[in-house]
Design a protein around this motif. Structure first.
Motif, PDB file in Angstrom:
ATOM      1  N   UNK A 108       0.844  -1.193   0.000  1.00 49.23           N
ATOM      2  CA  UNK A 108       0.000   0.000   0.000  1.00 49.23           C
ATOM      3  C   UNK A 108       0.880   1.244   0.000  1.00 49.23           C
ATOM      4  N   UNK A 109       0.402   2.280  -0.644  1.00 51.07           N
ATOM      5  CA  UNK A 109       1.165   3.523  -0.701  1.00 51.07           C
ATOM      6  C   UNK A 109       1.050   4.272   0.619  1.00 51.07           C
ATOM      7  N   UNK A 110       2.178   4.751   1.095  1.00 49.91           N
ATOM      8  CA  UNK A 110       2.209   5.563   2.307  1.00 49.91           C
ATOM      9  C   UNK A 110       2.902   6.868   1.982  1.00 49.91           C
ATOM     10  N   UNK A 111       2.357   7.953   2.435  1.00 51.17           N
ATOM     11  CA  UNK A 111       2.935   9.260   2.179  1.00 51.17           C
ATOM     12  C   UNK A 111       4.208   9.447   2.989  1.00 51.17           C
ATOM     13  N   UNK A 112       5.194  10.129   2.406  1.00 53.93           N
ATOM     14  CA  UNK A 112       6.425  10.457   3.122  1.00 53.93           C
ATOM     15  C   UNK A 112       6.193  11.637   4.057  1.00 53.93           C
ATOM     16  N   UNK A 113       5.195  12.454   3.730  1.00 54.91           N
ATOM     17  CA  UNK A 113       4.910  13.651   4.524  1.00 54.91           C
ATOM     18  C   UNK A 113       3.839  13.343   5.569  1.00 54.91           C
ATOM     19  N   UNK A 114       3.918  13.990   6.737  1.00 56.00           N
ATOM     20  CA  UNK A 114       2.827  13.821   7.705  1.00 56.00           C
ATOM     21  C   UNK A 114       1.564  14.483   7.166  1.00 56.00           C
ATOM     22  N   UNK A 115       0.419  13.913   7.481  1.00 56.52           N
ATOM     23  CA  UNK A 115      -0.865  14.461   6.994  1.00 56.52           C
ATOM     24  C   UNK A 115      -1.190  15.759   7.718  1.00 56.52           C
ATOM     25  N   UNK A 116      -1.665  16.733   6.936  1.00 51.22           N
ATOM     26  CA  UNK A 116      -2.111  18.002   7.517  1.00 51.22           C
ATOM     27  C   UNK A 116      -3.580  17.862   7.892  1.00 51.22           C
ATOM     28  N   UNK A 117      -4.015  18.681   8.835  1.00 54.53           N
ATOM     29  CA  UNK A 117      -5.432  18.751   9.159  1.00 54.53           C
ATOM     30  C   UNK A 117      -6.152  19.340   7.951  1.00 54.53           C
ATOM     31  N   UNK A 118      -7.301  18.777   7.566  1.00 52.87           N
ATOM     32  CA  UNK A 118      -8.023  19.355   6.429  1.00 52.87           C
ATOM     33  C   UNK A 118      -8.506  20.767   6.732  1.00 52.87           C
ATOM     34  N   UNK A 119      -8.373  21.644   5.756  1.00 58.13           N
ATOM     35  CA  UNK A 119      -8.822  23.023   5.884  1.00 58.13           C
ATOM     36  C   UNK A 119     -10.304  23.080   5.529  1.00 58.13           C
ATOM     37  N   UNK A 120     -11.165  23.502   6.446  1.00 60.71           N
ATOM     38  CA  UNK A 120     -12.600  23.525   6.142  1.00 60.71           C
ATOM     39  C   UNK A 120     -12.966  24.546   5.058  1.00 60.71           C
ATOM     40  N   UNK A 121     -12.079  25.488   4.768  1.00 58.41           N
ATOM     41  CA  UNK A 121     -12.374  26.519   3.789  1.00 58.41           C
ATOM     42  C   UNK A 121     -11.846  26.188   2.393  1.00 58.41           C
ATOM     43  N   UNK A 122     -11.373  24.952   2.201  1.00 61.44           N
ATOM     44  CA  UNK A 122     -10.955  24.509   0.875  1.00 61.44           C
ATOM     45  C   UNK A 122     -11.492  23.103   0.642  1.00 61.44           C
ATOM     46  N   UNK A 123     -11.533  22.709  -0.615  1.00 65.95           N
ATOM     47  CA  UNK A 123     -12.032  21.382  -0.964  1.00 65.95           C
ATOM     48  C   UNK A 123     -11.121  20.782  -2.033  1.00 65.95           C
ATOM     49  N   UNK A 124     -10.828  19.510  -1.884  1.00 69.70           N
ATOM     50  CA  UNK A 124     -10.019  18.759  -2.847  1.00 69.70           C
ATOM     51  C   UNK A 124     -10.978  18.105  -3.832  1.00 69.70           C
ATOM     52  N   UNK A 125     -10.759  18.338  -5.123  1.00 68.83           N
ATOM     53  CA  UNK A 125     -11.651  17.844  -6.167  1.00 68.83           C
ATOM     54  C   UNK A 125     -10.836  17.181  -7.271  1.00 68.83           C
TER      55      UNK A 125
END
Length: 153
Positions: A108-125
């Motif tokens: 499985x793919x694992x990110x090298x970077x730590x995950x950021x908290x999602x920003x409620x004022x932006x959306x990933x599309x």
């Protein structure tokens, strides 16, 4: 099919709360322009109003493909055709390793970077024209265009 700017009067029903209609949004934006307000309806709204706008836009994204016009962080304007509709997003081939990730022993793919908290004022599309994931900020939205299909299914 009918093309419409800032679509669907009742896209989502969120626990029986008031649903923002196309006319509500357009009237509010025109009012902001007429009173020389410095920001968009999203920027001028309180937290509850911002949450309603975010839910409305995400409802559009989950059910259809829309075009969003927004201002990028560098100040340039961008128009993006995007969706969150899983039927319109191509599947990732098995065993794919992304450039910012490594494979763990399970493959499985694992990110090298730590995950950021999602920003409620932006959306990933998913950008359907580039075939890649992108994001935009709600406070930088200028226009939403969607396609409506009134044909019975």
């Amino acid at each position: 099919m009918v093309f419409a700017e800032v679509v669907m009067t009742t896209v989502i029903k969120h626990l029986g709360e008031h649903i923002m209609t196309t006319l509500d949004w357009e009237k509010a934006e025109v009012f902001c322009l007429l009173k020389n307000a410095p920001g968009t309806q999203y920027q001028e709204a309180d937290e509850a109003g911002q949450a309603e706008i975010r839910a409305w836009v995400k409802g559009l994204l989950i059910t259809s493909e829309i075009t969003v016009d927004f201002v990028k962080a560098d100040g340039t304007e961008r128009s993006m055709r995007c969706t969150l509709d899983s039927n319109r997003i191509p599947p990732v081939p098995a065993g794919t390793i992304f450039k910012s990730s490594t494979a763990n022993p399970d493959g499985l793919a694992e990110s090298k970077k730590p995950r950021k908290q999602p920003d409620p004022h932006s959306v990933r599309v998913f950008d359907t024209e580039k075939g890649e994931w992108r994001s935009f900020r709600f406070d930088r939205l200028q226009k939403i265009t969607a396609e409506l299909d009134f044909a019975a299914k």
